[in-house]
Design a protein around this motif. Sequence first.
Motif, PDB file in Angstrom:
ATOM      1  N   LYS A 217       0.837  -1.207   0.000  1.00  0.00           N
ATOM      2  CA  LYS A 217       0.000   0.000   0.000  1.00  0.00           C
ATOM      3  C   LYS A 217       0.873   1.259   0.000  1.00  0.00           C
ATOM      4  O   LYS A 217       0.601   2.203  -0.733  1.00  0.00           O
ATOM      5  CB  LYS A 217      -0.931  -0.023   1.206  1.00  0.00           C
ATOM      6  N   LEU A 218       1.936   1.264   0.794  1.00  0.00           N
ATOM      7  CA  LEU A 218       2.838   2.418   0.821  1.00  0.00           C
ATOM      8  C   LEU A 218       3.594   2.556  -0.493  1.00  0.00           C
ATOM      9  O   LEU A 218       3.832   3.680  -0.958  1.00  0.00           O
ATOM     10  CB  LEU A 218       3.813   2.300   1.997  1.00  0.00           C
ATOM     11  N   ALA A 219       3.955   1.447  -1.120  1.00  0.00           N
ATOM     12  CA  ALA A 219       4.647   1.510  -2.413  1.00  0.00           C
ATOM     13  C   ALA A 219       3.734   2.089  -3.487  1.00  0.00           C
ATOM     14  O   ALA A 219       4.178   2.854  -4.346  1.00  0.00           O
ATOM     15  CB  ALA A 219       5.122   0.114  -2.819  1.00  0.00           C
ATOM     16  N   GLU A 220       2.455   1.756  -3.425  1.00  0.00           N
ATOM     17  CA  GLU A 220       1.489   2.235  -4.414  1.00  0.00           C
ATOM     18  C   GLU A 220       1.040   3.671  -4.151  1.00  0.00           C
ATOM     19  O   GLU A 220       0.917   4.463  -5.084  1.00  0.00           O
ATOM     20  CB  GLU A 220       0.252   1.335  -4.428  1.00  0.00           C
ATOM     21  N   GLU A 221       0.785   4.004  -2.888  1.00  0.00           N
ATOM     22  CA  GLU A 221       0.146   5.273  -2.551  1.00  0.00           C
ATOM     23  C   GLU A 221       1.053   6.260  -1.824  1.00  0.00           C
ATOM     24  O   GLU A 221       0.697   7.425  -1.675  1.00  0.00           O
ATOM     25  CB  GLU A 221      -1.096   5.016  -1.693  1.00  0.00           C
ATOM     26  N   GLY A 222       2.165   5.799  -1.316  1.00  0.00           N
ATOM     27  CA  GLY A 222       3.041   6.673  -0.545  1.00  0.00           C
ATOM     28  C   GLY A 222       2.386   7.059   0.777  1.00  0.00           C
ATOM     29  O   GLY A 222       1.476   6.390   1.252  1.00  0.00           O
ATOM     30  N   PRO A 223       2.846   8.179   1.372  1.00  0.00           N
ATOM     31  CA  PRO A 223       2.312   8.611   2.668  1.00  0.00           C
ATOM     32  C   PRO A 223       0.807   8.906   2.644  1.00  0.00           C
ATOM     33  O   PRO A 223       0.153   8.904   3.677  1.00  0.00           O
ATOM     34  CB  PRO A 223       3.081   9.888   2.982  1.00  0.00           C
ATOM     35  N   ALA A 224       0.239   9.108   1.463  1.00  0.00           N
ATOM     36  CA  ALA A 224      -1.209   9.354   1.361  1.00  0.00           C
ATOM     37  C   ALA A 224      -2.006   8.152   1.854  1.00  0.00           C
ATOM     38  O   ALA A 224      -3.171   8.300   2.241  1.00  0.00           O
ATOM     39  CB  ALA A 224      -1.586   9.688  -0.069  1.00  0.00           C
ATOM     40  N   ALA A 225      -1.393   6.971   1.862  1.00  0.00           N
ATOM     41  CA  ALA A 225      -2.083   5.781   2.369  1.00  0.00           C
ATOM     42  C   ALA A 225      -2.514   5.980   3.818  1.00  0.00           C
ATOM     43  O   ALA A 225      -3.598   5.571   4.222  1.00  0.00           O
ATOM     44  CB  ALA A 225      -1.181   4.554   2.239  1.00  0.00           C
ATOM     45  N   MET A 226      -1.653   6.613   4.598  1.00  0.00           N
ATOM     46  CA  MET A 226      -1.987   6.876   6.007  1.00  0.00           C
ATOM     47  C   MET A 226      -3.125   7.893   6.103  1.00  0.00           C
ATOM     48  O   MET A 226      -4.034   7.744   6.914  1.00  0.00           O
ATOM     49  CB  MET A 226      -0.758   7.374   6.762  1.00  0.00           C
ATOM     50  N   GLU A 227      -3.075   8.905   5.271  1.00  0.00           N
ATOM     51  CA  GLU A 227      -4.115   9.934   5.317  1.00  0.00           C
ATOM     52  C   GLU A 227      -5.471   9.378   4.923  1.00  0.00           C
ATOM     53  O   GLU A 227      -6.495   9.894   5.373  1.00  0.00           O
ATOM     54  CB  GLU A 227      -3.725  11.110   4.437  1.00  0.00           C
ATOM     55  N   LYS A 228      -5.494   8.349   4.093  1.00  0.00           N
ATOM     56  CA  LYS A 228      -6.767   7.733   3.716  1.00  0.00           C
ATOM     57  C   LYS A 228      -7.359   6.974   4.898  1.00  0.00           C
ATOM     58  O   LYS A 228      -8.568   6.848   5.005  1.00  0.00           O
ATOM     59  CB  LYS A 228      -6.573   6.803   2.526  1.00  0.00           C
ATOM     60  N   ILE A 229      -6.490   6.458   5.753  1.00  0.00           N
ATOM     61  CA  ILE A 229      -6.966   5.725   6.933  1.00  0.00           C
ATOM     62  C   ILE A 229      -7.297   6.689   8.071  1.00  0.00           C
ATOM     63  O   ILE A 229      -8.344   6.599   8.690  1.00  0.00           O
ATOM     64  CB  ILE A 229      -5.910   4.692   7.394  1.00  0.00           C
ATOM     65  N   LEU A 230      -6.398   7.624   8.323  1.00  0.00           N
ATOM     66  CA  LEU A 230      -6.592   8.643   9.366  1.00  0.00           C
ATOM     67  C   LEU A 230      -6.489  10.018   8.722  1.00  0.00           C
ATOM     68  O   LEU A 230      -5.385  10.515   8.530  1.00  0.00           O
ATOM     69  CB  LEU A 230      -5.514   8.505  10.447  1.00  0.00           C
ATOM     70  N   PRO A 231      -7.600  10.609   8.387  1.00  0.00           N
ATOM     71  CA  PRO A 231      -7.555  11.909   7.670  1.00  0.00           C
ATOM     72  C   PRO A 231      -6.808  13.001   8.402  1.00  0.00           C
ATOM     73  O   PRO A 231      -6.753  13.069   9.573  1.00  0.00           O
ATOM     74  CB  PRO A 231      -9.014  12.268   7.494  1.00  0.00           C
TER      75      PRO A 231
END
Length: 68
Positions: A54-68
């Motif tokens: 998920k981090l390879a695909e989305e980068g740090p935005a992956a975390m923001e999608k989980i915790l806005p």
Amino acid sequence: MSTSQPDASRQSEDRATPDSLLHTRTGGEVSPEDLVLASGKDLTPQNLEWARRKLAEEGPAAMEKILP
């Protein structure tokens, strides 16, 4: 005994919460462990691999999608 608050201490319902209070990102790097824990999953090899992908695909935005 009333539990209602006086009008002066109530927040207006039409006031929006400032963005700075809504976002959790600190500007630092997000580790696979951080992503797994933020998603509420256990730290297992399978979940860590999911987080790496998920981090390879989305980068740090992956975390923001989980915790806005």
